[in-house]
Design a protein around this motif. Sequence first.
Motif, PDB file in Angstrom:
ATOM      1  N   UNK A  42       0.847  -1.189   0.000  1.00 39.12           N
ATOM      2  CA  UNK A  42       0.000   0.000   0.000  1.00 39.12           C
ATOM      3  C   UNK A  42       0.880   1.237   0.000  1.00 39.12           C
ATOM      4  N   UNK A  43       0.565   2.147  -0.913  1.00 36.20           N
ATOM      5  CA  UNK A  43       1.308   3.394  -1.000  1.00 36.20           C
ATOM      6  C   UNK A  43       0.991   4.256   0.213  1.00 36.20           C
ATOM      7  N   UNK A  44       2.036   4.696   0.867  1.00 40.75           N
ATOM      8  CA  UNK A  44       1.861   5.486   2.085  1.00 40.75           C
ATOM      9  C   UNK A  44       1.193   6.820   1.746  1.00 40.75           C
ATOM     10  N   UNK A  45       0.212   7.179   2.519  1.00 39.56           N
ATOM     11  CA  UNK A  45      -0.473   8.454   2.327  1.00 39.56           C
ATOM     12  C   UNK A  45      -1.610   8.400   1.333  1.00 39.56           C
ATOM     13  N   UNK A  46      -1.916   7.211   0.804  1.00 42.98           N
ATOM     14  CA  UNK A  46      -3.045   7.106  -0.121  1.00 42.98           C
ATOM     15  C   UNK A  46      -3.663   5.719   0.033  1.00 42.98           C
ATOM     16  N   UNK A  47      -4.684   5.460  -0.760  1.00 43.90           N
ATOM     17  CA  UNK A  47      -5.355   4.159  -0.678  1.00 43.90           C
ATOM     18  C   UNK A  47      -5.010   3.268  -1.869  1.00 43.90           C
ATOM     19  N   UNK A  48      -3.916   3.564  -2.572  1.00 40.19           N
ATOM     20  CA  UNK A  48      -3.510   2.776  -3.730  1.00 40.19           C
ATOM     21  C   UNK A  48      -2.736   1.545  -3.254  1.00 40.19           C
ATOM     22  N   UNK A  49      -3.206   0.374  -3.662  1.00 40.77           N
ATOM     23  CA  UNK A  49      -2.542  -0.884  -3.316  1.00 40.77           C
ATOM     24  C   UNK A  49      -1.969  -1.513  -4.582  1.00 40.77           C
ATOM     25  N   UNK A  50      -0.736  -1.984  -4.492  1.00 47.08           N
ATOM     26  CA  UNK A  50      -0.084  -2.646  -5.616  1.00 47.08           C
ATOM     27  C   UNK A  50       0.016  -4.129  -5.284  1.00 47.08           C
ATOM     28  N   UNK A  51      -0.595  -4.942  -6.124  1.00 43.35           N
ATOM     29  CA  UNK A  51      -0.553  -6.387  -5.954  1.00 43.35           C
ATOM     30  C   UNK A  51      -0.046  -7.006  -7.252  1.00 43.35           C
ATOM     31  N   UNK A  52       1.026  -7.799  -7.187  1.00 49.21           N
ATOM     32  CA  UNK A  52       1.480  -8.476  -8.404  1.00 49.21           C
ATOM     33  C   UNK A  52       0.404  -9.434  -8.900  1.00 49.21           C
TER      34      UNK A  52
END
Length: 124
Positions: A42-52
Motif C-alpha cells: 500500500x502506498x503510504x499516504x493514499x489508498x492505492x494498493x499494488x498487488x502483483x
Amino acid sequence: MIYTDKEKYSDILVDSIAYLENRGFENIKADIDGYETPKSYIKKGSDIAVTPDIVATKEGRKHVFDVSLKSEKPKLLKSKWLFLNTLSNLKSYRFKLITTRGHYKFTNEMLEAINLSDKNLIKI
C-alpha cells in the motif's frame, strides 16, 4: 494489469498460470479466485494498493509476474511496473512481464518509456 482490468481479462490470467505450471513453477499465488492472493503493498499516504498478478517459485527463487495488456490508465501501469521492478531488485526476485498477441507493441512502448526495455517478455 491494473485492478480495473482484472475481471475483463481473467481468462488471460488463467492461461498465464497454466503456462507457468507447465514450465515448472510452484507455489503459485495469483490475484484471482481459486488461488492464494499475493502480498499487497500500500502506498503510504493514499489508498492505492499494488498487488502483483502472479508470484511463483522455481528452483528456490521467487518470481514476480505482471500481465501486460492495453490499459486505459498507462501511467498507473508504469508506476506499478517500476515499483515491482525495484522491489524485485531489492529482494533478489525475478520480475517478468507476460503479454499476449495484440499487446506486444503497447508493452514494448511502455517499457521503453520507463527505461525497462531490457526486460524479456513472456509471449503467450
